[in-house]
Structures are given as structure tokens and as C-alpha cells.
Design a protein around this motif. Structure first.
Motif, PDB file in Angstrom:
ATOM      1  N   VAL A   1      39.191  98.904 -40.905  1.00  0.00           N
ATOM      2  CA  VAL A   1      38.497  98.325 -39.851  1.00  0.00           C
ATOM      3  C   VAL A   1      37.651  99.654 -39.232  1.00  0.00           C
ATOM      4  O   VAL A   1      38.448 100.478 -38.824  1.00  0.00           O
ATOM      5  N   LEU A   2      36.298  99.518 -39.385  1.00  0.00           N
ATOM      6  CA  LEU A   2      35.643 100.799 -39.022  1.00  0.00           C
ATOM      7  C   LEU A   2      34.606 100.679 -37.811  1.00  0.00           C
ATOM      8  O   LEU A   2      34.034  99.485 -37.875  1.00  0.00           O
TER       9      LEU A   2
ATOM     10  N   TYR B   1      37.562 104.983 -38.353  1.00  0.00           N
ATOM     11  CA  TYR B   1      38.671 104.094 -38.565  1.00  0.00           C
ATOM     12  C   TYR B   1      39.270 103.811 -37.385  1.00  0.00           C
ATOM     13  O   TYR B   1      39.848 104.711 -36.559  1.00  0.00           O
ATOM     14  N   ILE B   2      39.667 102.488 -36.796  1.00  0.00           N
ATOM     15  CA  ILE B   2      40.015 102.240 -35.570  1.00  0.00           C
ATOM     16  C   ILE B   2      41.344 101.139 -36.021  1.00  0.00           C
ATOM     17  O   ILE B   2      42.087 101.075 -35.005  1.00  0.00           O
ATOM     18  N   GLY B   3      41.518 100.831 -37.177  1.00  0.00           N
ATOM     19  CA  GLY B   3      42.759 100.293 -37.300  1.00  0.00           C
ATOM     20  C   GLY B   3      42.619  99.518 -38.961  1.00  0.00           C
ATOM     21  O   GLY B   3      41.788  99.738 -39.581  1.00  0.00           O
TER      22      GLY B   3
ATOM     23  N   LEU C   1      40.128  96.159 -31.192  1.00  0.00           N
ATOM     24  CA  LEU C   1      38.608  96.061 -31.197  1.00  0.00           C
ATOM     25  C   LEU C   1      37.880  96.545 -29.827  1.00  0.00           C
ATOM     26  O   LEU C   1      36.982  96.599 -29.848  1.00  0.00           O
ATOM     27  N   ASN C   2      38.982  96.459 -28.717  1.00  0.00           N
ATOM     28  CA  ASN C   2      38.384  96.859 -27.450  1.00  0.00           C
ATOM     29  C   ASN C   2      37.089  96.271 -27.127  1.00  0.00           C
ATOM     30  O   ASN C   2      36.857  95.053 -26.993  1.00  0.00           O
TER      31      ASN C   2
ATOM     32  N   LEU D   1      31.053  96.868 -36.017  1.00  0.00           N
ATOM     33  CA  LEU D   1      32.073  97.055 -36.922  1.00  0.00           C
ATOM     34  C   LEU D   1      31.439  96.854 -38.410  1.00  0.00           C
ATOM     35  O   LEU D   1      30.617  96.285 -38.781  1.00  0.00           O
ATOM     36  N   LEU D   2      32.432  97.394 -39.131  1.00  0.00           N
ATOM     37  CA  LEU D   2      32.287  97.574 -40.569  1.00  0.00           C
ATOM     38  C   LEU D   2      33.653  97.576 -41.122  1.00  0.00           C
ATOM     39  O   LEU D   2      34.631  97.902 -40.753  1.00  0.00           O
TER      40      LEU D   2
END
Length: 271
Positions: free
Chosen positions: A49-50, A59-61, A78-79, A86-87
Motif C-alpha cells: 500500500v503506497l 510505502y505505508i503498509g 491509512l491515517n 493511495l496506490l
């Protein structure tokens, strides 16, 4: 240290921190399998998840592909992001190169976070990313089933994958998708050790010297006992930071408890 993802066609991004669906519901009795490519095993259901704001692709997760246009992940990663921020990437393996295999990036149509997500104890820490288009399934992009039955799993049969940190106090992030093995505990045992009742959660033995920051949303997957080469998702990674010597069980979102919610939202929104 900062880990960089190689974006398709040399664009670079920086690194920060069982269920097959038919058209309407969970499809029972279908399990995921791992390709027999031992040199470069992809775990083809794992999604990166970008955050693509400002053209800095962070990259956030992680997440899991549960339908060709639906990604299951954790709400906390997701904050304050919006759909346009997002991508999602499927088919990734080695983030330092674009030559290992072909990955695919898709945009997000709708974010659906659980209405009762509790940031203090991570209850209902689940979200769906409904995509603008569908992934084409291949050897390195596949759907992971969600496990539908309450059962005990054999020691060593469960794990999750991600690009988060591996060891405590480390500043390094792996560029190749890592595997972290976990051992789920009986709910009563877990509740006693945590000194609280679990709601829509499961827990596993501690990760010892592991840290795994950056793996939020990653699918916790277990081998199906009656089908040794098949796998299904049982949990979603929450927070995993752990102090040295801490034997407190690690808590994950329990996927089985979320299936009615997942079914409803995954089929309600269509692109």
C-alpha cells in the motif's frame, strides 16, 4: 536508513513506515497456494500500500488481495489519506529492482474503514480498498482465501509477509519481501496472558527479537491442515513494536469475525 521501492520504468518511491469471493459472498472450500518458484517466492496475495502524494511514493503498509478489485488491510495505516493519495501494488518481490518480475499498480476508488475501529486497543482494525480497476491474476498475483472455520493451527504453520523492519533497534528495512513466522494461541490462554478479553482479535506468541515496524495491514496466513500446500488468511497485522525480552502475545485482527462486514462492503461498492 530509508528503503526505496523501484517504481515501474525506473520511477523511485521512498519507504516510510479464506476468502475467494464470488459476486456476492464468501466462497467456501477454496484455498490459496504458493507458486513452486523457490528462488523467488512471491506470496502472490501480498499487496504493498503506497502513499503517492507529491509524487513521493511512500510505502505505508501491506494488505492482501481478496478479490480482483478489493484489498484487505488495517485501518490504522491509512491515517488521513484519501483515495487519491493511495496506490496499491501487486506482484512485488525485490523493491530495489524492476527486473525481478513484473508488478502492477492500481488506483483506489474507495476507502472503507471499519466504523468501530478503536485506536487504543486496535479492535476492529480493518479496512478495504476498493480499486478503480481489477488485477489480472497470474503466477505472482493471486487471491488469498479467508479462513472460515474456528480451529487450532499447528506450530510453525502460520506467518505473515512484509517489507517492514526485521530486528529491534535496527534502522534497516529489507528490500526483499520477508516472512515472519507466528504461532497463534488459544483465545482463553491469550486472554489470561493479556489480562483482558479479546474482541474480534486473535493473538500469537511473541516475536522475540523481531520488530516488524511497517508491516501493518499484512495478512497473517496459515497452512490448512487437510491440504498441506494450501493457505488461507486468519488475521491482519496491527502494531508489532516490541521491547526486548517482552513475552506479551502479539494481537492481530481476527478475519473470521470480520467476514460479514467484509462481504457487505466488498460487494456493495462497484466501480
Amino acid at each position: 536508513m530509508t528503503l526505496y521501492f523501484a517504481f515501474l520504468a525506473t520511477l523511485i518511491i521512498s519507504f516510510v513506515h479464506c476468502q475467494n469471493f464470488n459476486s456476492n459472498q464468501v466462497q467456501r472450500g477454496s484455498y490459496g497456494s504458493i507458486p513452486s518458484d523457490n528462488r523467488m517466492q512471491t506470496f502472490p496475495w501480498v499487496i504493498a500500500v503506497l502513499d503517492q502524494r507529491d509524487w513521493i511514493f511512500r510505502y505505508i503498509g501491506a494488505g492482501s488481495l481478496i478479490k480482483t478489485n478489493v484489498v484487505l488491510t488495517a485501518a490504522h495505516i491509512l491515517n488521513d489519506t484519501t483515495e487519491d493519495d493511495l496506490l496499491v501494488r501487486a506482484g512485488e518481490w525485490d523493491t530495489s529492482t524492476t527486473k525481478d518480475r513484473q508488478h502492477v499498480d492500481l488506483e483506489v476508488l474507495t476507502i472503507v474503514s471499519h466504523e468501530q475501529f478503536n485506536r487504543f486497543n486496535a479492535e476492529n482494525n480493518v479496512a478495504l480498498l476498493i480499486l478503480k480497476s481489477e488485477f489480472e491474476l497470474s503466477t505472482n498475483i493471486a487471491i488469498i482465501p479467508l479462513y472460515l472455520v474456528e480451529t487450532e493451527f499447528k506450530r510453525g504453520s502460520c506467518f505473515f509477509n512484509g517489507w517492514g523492519k526485521v530486528y529491534l533497534n535496527s534502522t534497516d528495512y529489507p528490500t526483499i519481501l520477508k516472512t515472519v513466522h507466528v504461532d497463534p494461541l488459544n483465545t482463553d490462554v491469550c486472554s489470561r496472558r493479556l489480562r483482558r478479553k479479546l474482541s474480534n482479535q486473535i493473538c500469537a506468541e511473541s516475536l522475540g527479537e523481531k520488530d516488524c515496524s511497517g508491516d501493518g495491514g499484512a495478512p497473517v496466513v496459515c497452512r490448512i491442515s487437510q491440504y498441506p500446500t494450501k493457505y488461507a488468511q486468519v488475521g491482519i497485522v496491527n502494531w508489532l513494536t516490541q521491547k526486548r525480552g517482552d513475552n506479551t502475545p502479539t494481537v492481530y485482527t481476527k478475519v473470521r469475525s470480520m467476514i460479514p462486514w467484509i462481504n457487505y462492503h466488498a460487494t456493495r461498492i462497484r466501480n
